[in-house]
Design a protein around this motif. Structure first.
Motif, PDB file in Angstrom:
ATOM      1  N   ILE A 218       0.852  -1.185   0.000  1.00 13.37           N
ATOM      2  CA  ILE A 218       0.000   0.000   0.000  1.00 13.37           C
ATOM      3  C   ILE A 218       0.896   1.246   0.000  1.00 13.37           C
ATOM      4  CG2 ILE A 218      -1.789   1.249   1.303  1.00 13.37           C
ATOM      5  CD1 ILE A 218      -2.688  -1.515   0.166  1.00 13.37           C
ATOM      6  N   GLU A 219       2.004   1.144   0.716  1.00 14.36           N
ATOM      7  CA  GLU A 219       2.997   2.231   0.731  1.00 14.36           C
ATOM      8  C   GLU A 219       4.292   1.642   0.208  1.00 14.36           C
ATOM      9  OE1 GLU A 219       3.288   4.585   4.421  1.00 14.36           O
ATOM     10  OE2 GLU A 219       5.426   4.173   4.367  1.00 14.36           O
ATOM     11  N   PHE A 220       4.818   2.187  -0.865  1.00 17.21           N
ATOM     12  CA  PHE A 220       6.095   1.690  -1.388  1.00 17.21           C
ATOM     13  C   PHE A 220       6.946   2.871  -1.830  1.00 17.21           C
ATOM     14  CE2 PHE A 220       5.391   2.255  -5.981  1.00 17.21           C
ATOM     15  CZ  PHE A 220       4.006   2.377  -6.040  1.00 17.21           C
ATOM     16  N   TRP A 221       8.219   2.612  -2.050  1.00 19.03           N
ATOM     17  CA  TRP A 221       9.165   3.677  -2.383  1.00 19.03           C
ATOM     18  C   TRP A 221       9.511   3.595  -3.857  1.00 19.03           C
ATOM     19  CZ3 TRP A 221      11.813   7.181   1.103  1.00 19.03           C
ATOM     20  CH2 TRP A 221      11.240   7.168   2.383  1.00 19.03           C
ATOM     21  N   MET A 222       9.487   4.764  -4.480  1.00 15.32           N
ATOM     22  CA  MET A 222       9.728   4.773  -5.919  1.00 15.32           C
ATOM     23  C   MET A 222      10.875   5.716  -6.270  1.00 15.32           C
ATOM     24  SD  MET A 222       7.054   4.730  -9.137  1.00 15.32           S
ATOM     25  CE  MET A 222       5.788   5.570  -8.362  1.00 15.32           C
ATOM     26  N   ILE A 223      11.677   5.286  -7.254  1.00 12.98           N
ATOM     27  CA  ILE A 223      12.738   6.124  -7.814  1.00 12.98           C
ATOM     28  C   ILE A 223      12.233   6.557  -9.191  1.00 12.98           C
ATOM     29  CG2 ILE A 223      15.090   6.083  -8.729  1.00 12.98           C
ATOM     30  CD1 ILE A 223      14.914   3.636  -6.242  1.00 12.98           C
ATOM     31  N   GLU A 224      12.125   7.870  -9.388  1.00 12.23           N
ATOM     32  CA  GLU A 224      11.519   8.359 -10.628  1.00 12.23           C
ATOM     33  C   GLU A 224      12.410   9.374 -11.351  1.00 12.23           C
ATOM     34  OE1 GLU A 224       7.018   8.410 -10.704  1.00 12.23           O
ATOM     35  OE2 GLU A 224       7.404   8.978  -8.626  1.00 12.23           O
ATOM     36  N   PRO A 225      13.204   8.883 -12.305  1.00 15.70           N
ATOM     37  CA  PRO A 225      14.008   9.779 -13.131  1.00 15.70           C
ATOM     38  C   PRO A 225      13.173  10.366 -14.262  1.00 15.70           C
ATOM     39  CG  PRO A 225      14.982   7.595 -12.890  1.00 15.70           C
ATOM     40  CD  PRO A 225      13.552   7.491 -12.504  1.00 15.70           C
ATOM     41  N   GLU A 226      13.540  11.567 -14.672  1.00 16.25           N
ATOM     42  CA  GLU A 226      12.840  12.237 -15.777  1.00 16.25           C
ATOM     43  C   GLU A 226      13.896  13.019 -16.569  1.00 16.25           C
ATOM     44  OE1 GLU A 226       9.458  11.632 -15.943  1.00 16.25           O
ATOM     45  OE2 GLU A 226       9.389  12.682 -17.846  1.00 16.25           O
ATOM     46  N   MET A 227      13.860  12.902 -17.896  1.00 14.11           N
ATOM     47  CA  MET A 227      14.943  13.452 -18.714  1.00 14.11           C
ATOM     48  C   MET A 227      14.395  14.295 -19.864  1.00 14.11           C
ATOM     49  SD  MET A 227      16.746   9.733 -18.605  1.00 14.11           S
ATOM     50  CE  MET A 227      15.112   9.010 -18.620  1.00 14.11           C
ATOM     51  N   ALA A 228      14.859  15.550 -19.941  1.00 13.92           N
ATOM     52  CA  ALA A 228      14.426  16.444 -21.025  1.00 13.92           C
ATOM     53  C   ALA A 228      15.209  16.133 -22.294  1.00 13.92           C
ATOM     54  CB  ALA A 228      14.638  17.897 -20.613  1.00 13.92           C
ATOM     55  N   PHE A 229      14.649  16.515 -23.438  1.00 15.96           N
ATOM     56  CA  PHE A 229      15.276  16.247 -24.739  1.00 15.96           C
ATOM     57  C   PHE A 229      15.667  14.779 -24.856  1.00 15.96           C
ATOM     58  CE2 PHE A 229      15.998  20.856 -24.325  1.00 15.96           C
ATOM     59  CZ  PHE A 229      15.477  21.289 -25.541  1.00 15.96           C
ATOM     60  N   HIS A 396      10.381  14.504 -23.839  1.00 16.93           N
ATOM     61  CA  HIS A 396      11.003  14.051 -22.585  1.00 16.93           C
ATOM     62  C   HIS A 396      10.418  12.714 -22.166  1.00 16.93           C
ATOM     63  CE1 HIS A 396       7.446  16.329 -21.265  1.00 16.93           C
ATOM     64  NE2 HIS A 396       7.523  15.744 -20.067  1.00 16.93           N
ATOM     65  N   SER A 397      11.230  11.982 -21.418  1.00 19.40           N
ATOM     66  CA  SER A 397      10.877  10.614 -21.048  1.00 19.40           C
ATOM     67  C   SER A 397      11.305  10.364 -19.625  1.00 19.40           C
ATOM     68  CB  SER A 397      11.603   9.606 -21.946  1.00 19.40           C
ATOM     69  OG  SER A 397      11.320   9.873 -23.301  1.00 19.40           O
ATOM     70  N   GLY A 398      10.678   9.374 -19.021  1.00 17.30           N
ATOM     71  CA  GLY A 398      11.050   9.035 -17.646  1.00 17.30           C
ATOM     72  C   GLY A 398      10.482   7.695 -17.260  1.00 17.30           C
ATOM     73  N   PHE A 399      10.774   7.315 -16.054  1.00 17.98           N
ATOM     74  CA  PHE A 399      10.306   6.001 -15.599  1.00 17.98           C
ATOM     75  C   PHE A 399      10.265   5.949 -14.084  1.00 17.98           C
ATOM     76  CE2 PHE A 399      14.929   5.773 -16.038  1.00 17.98           C
ATOM     77  CZ  PHE A 399      15.361   5.039 -14.962  1.00 17.98           C
ATOM     78  N   GLY A 400       9.602   4.929 -13.569  1.00 25.88           N
ATOM     79  CA  GLY A 400       9.534   4.735 -12.121  1.00 25.88           C
ATOM     80  C   GLY A 400       9.938   3.310 -11.773  1.00 25.88           C
ATOM     81  N   LEU A 401      10.931   3.186 -10.888  1.00 20.37           N
ATOM     82  CA  LEU A 401      11.313   1.862 -10.391  1.00 20.37           C
ATOM     83  C   LEU A 401      10.715   1.676  -9.010  1.00 20.37           C
ATOM     84  CD1 LEU A 401      13.457  -0.689 -10.571  1.00 20.37           C
ATOM     85  CD2 LEU A 401      14.637   0.655  -8.854  1.00 20.37           C
ATOM     86  N   GLY A 402       9.934   0.629  -8.834  1.00 18.79           N
ATOM     87  CA  GLY A 402       9.411   0.296  -7.510  1.00 18.79           C
ATOM     88  C   GLY A 402      10.532  -0.351  -6.710  1.00 18.79           C
ATOM     89  N   LEU A 403      11.013   0.367  -5.691  1.00 22.39           N
ATOM     90  CA  LEU A 403      12.187  -0.130  -4.951  1.00 22.39           C
ATOM     91  C   LEU A 403      11.955  -1.540  -4.417  1.00 22.39           C
ATOM     92  CD1 LEU A 403      14.980   0.298  -3.609  1.00 22.39           C
ATOM     93  CD2 LEU A 403      13.770   1.254  -1.647  1.00 22.39           C
ATOM     94  N   GLU A 404      10.812  -1.754  -3.793  1.00 26.98           N
ATOM     95  CA  GLU A 404      10.593  -3.061  -3.152  1.00 26.98           C
ATOM     96  C   GLU A 404      10.399  -4.176  -4.173  1.00 26.98           C
ATOM     97  OE1 GLU A 404       8.989  -0.276  -2.308  1.00 26.98           O
ATOM     98  OE2 GLU A 404       9.898   0.161  -0.356  1.00 26.98           O
ATOM     99  N   ARG A 405       9.763  -3.849  -5.311  1.00 25.26           N
ATOM    100  CA  ARG A 405       9.637  -4.869  -6.365  1.00 25.26           C
ATOM    101  C   ARG A 405      11.022  -5.283  -6.854  1.00 25.26           C
ATOM    102  NH1 ARG A 405       4.852  -4.380  -9.866  1.00 25.26           N
ATOM    103  NH2 ARG A 405       3.119  -4.193  -8.403  1.00 25.26           N
TER     104      ARG A 405
END
Ligand code: 4AD
Length: 431
Positions: A218-229, A396-405
């Motif tokens: 229900i609560e998880f930690w996410m790493i979310e990079p986002e990149m322009a151009f 621009h593009s980005g993604f989210g990694l679910g830390l616990e997954r």
């Protein structure tokens, strides 16, 4: 006498040292007591020989209860028979805190019992090893994004937006208006990318999903990079380099923890080999149909289908360009096909399923405005987000990694709850 941590015992062989420890287990006979000790950094054995210590020390050692805390002094020796490789010949014991009957004993306990005692269970070797690896993955994440020139831009936790849909929002009051706990920091990272080029966030995210599976928190930690151009294909390269970097750092820095968990390092090494295969959603559907899965074009894959796809390649696999109808409003439409969006999920092998979700973002103001309306969202709440398309919009593009997954996969644990110190599950908010 120097005070040390167990983890540094190798640097103090044949030296007399002082260590603050807890007792995890004990065996004693008439002449010798073996104390299994931990100090938070590692686990090792203390040997108390009746003939070498005062009668009082030997009696204290024999009477110690599990989880009693104490100062011990003694000489460090190499011990090739033990897993840790070193032990201490105990000379003195000074009890600091007595322990009552400790609920977690070396015998097997049921999972609910262990979750009820998570605050104590964290002391045991398996959760300890998992948290050591969690810490390494977080450390390596900061190292990776710093060396690649990303700036960390923190996203708010209290928000008015719902990037991932309205069905699993945690509602709260924000003085006289409504607010939600963040499902994702992405929209804010997009604003960050327009100001800092490459950014990332790392924070808790919340999904009120009524899912009781081994992949859902229900609560998880996410790493979310986002990149322009940056277009999606370049983003996929960043994603696979990031994952391979995490796996390599865990192999390099967490040997003992992997060993405690029984995780096969040769299998992990395979995951550092790049590039990861890429298949389209269309191809995935065909593959699944050929292998007797009951899937139709347009549905999201269930966990058996995801397991089949990643295991087929024995590597994490990117599945590209899902149907627009099952993905969020912000994804860039495909240039030649109306029914798919430019996105990818990264599926981990060995049955762990999706660990990353990412996409190229829609850049056109009018298109995005329409999508917001179609998603049933209030465009007033997204005025700031739409502004990003008014003042120098760029690909621009980005993604989210679910830390616990990701950690569940790297550690080889069988449930995502093992990889977070205090899991929030459908029926659990204690401790
Ligand atoms: O695919 P998701 O929903 O994507 C996003 O939130 C995007 N806004 C990310 C972005 O592009 N910045 O979630 C991303 C990842 C999933 O791949 C999964 O690893 C994890 O978050 N995740 C969960 N982990 C544990 N429990 C849950 N309930 C999760 N839901 C998603």
């Amino acid at each position: 006498m120097q005070q040390i941590n167990i983890i540094n015992a190798k640097d103090h062989v044949d030296e007399k040292v002082k260590i603050g420890v807890w007792l995890t287990n004990k065996r004693s006979s008439g002449k010798i007591a073996f104390l299994q000790l931990r100090d938070g950094t590692a686990f090792f054995q203390g040997v108390v020989l009746k003939n070498n210590v005062s009668e009082e020390v030997f009696e204290t050692a024999k009477e110690l209860r599990q989880e009693t805390s104490m100062w011990i002094t003694g000489v460090i020796h190499e011990d090739s028979r033990s897993k840790f490789g070193y032990e201490i010949a105990v000379e003195t014991i000074e009890v600091v805190g007595e322990s009552e009957d400790y609920p977690i004993t070396p015998k097997e306990h049921g999972i609910d019992f262990l979750l009820d005692h998570r605050h104590l269970w964290l002391r045991s070797s398996r959760p300890h090893a998992t948290m050591v690896i969690r810490n390494e993955v977080i450390r390596a994440t900061y190292e990776f994004f710093n060396k690649e020139g990303f700036t960390k831009i923190d996203a708010p936790i209290l928000t008015g937006s719902a990037p991932e849909g309205t069905t699993d929002l945690f509602h709260t009051e924000y003085f006289d208006r409504d607010a939600y706990l963040s499902q994702s920091g992405q929209l804010y990272e997009e604003a960050g990318a327009m100001a800092f080029d490459k950014v990332f966030s790392f924070g808790p995210t919340f999904r009120a999903e009524k899912s009781k599976t081994r992949r859902h928190l229900i609560e998880f930690w996410m790493i979310e990079p986002e990149m322009a151009f940056m277009h999606q294909e370049q983003s996929l390269e960043v994603q696979e380099q990031y994952i391979a970097f995490l796996v390599q750092n865990v192999i390099d820095h967490c040997k003992d923890a992997l060993d405690t968990l029984g995780r096969d390092v040769e299998t992990l090494k395979r995951y550092t080999q790049l590039p990861y295969p890429r298949i389209s959603y269309d191809e995935a559907v065909e593959m699944l149909k050929e292998n007797d899965f009951d899937v139709d074009w347009g549905v999201d894959f269930g966990s058996p289908a995801e397991t089949f796809l990643a295991d087929h390649f024995s590597q994490p696999v990117f599945v590209l360009n899902y149907p627009k109808s099952i993905k969020p409003f912000y994804m860039k439409p495909h240039p030649t096909r109306k029914d798919v969006v430019i996105c990818a999920d990264l599926l981990a092998p060995e049955g762990y399923g999706e660990i990353i979700g990412g996409s190229e973002r829609a850049t056109d103001y009018n298109y995005l405005y329409d999508q917001i309306i179609k998603a049933g969202l209030d465009p007033k709440e997204y005025g700031w987000y739409l502004d990003l398309r008014k003042y120098g919009s760029v690909p621009h593009s980005g993604f989210g990694l679910g830390l616990e997954r990701a950690l569940t996969w790297i550690t080889g644990e069988d449930h995502v709850r093992e990889t977070i110190p205090f899991p929030r599950l459908l029926n659990r908010i204690y401790p």
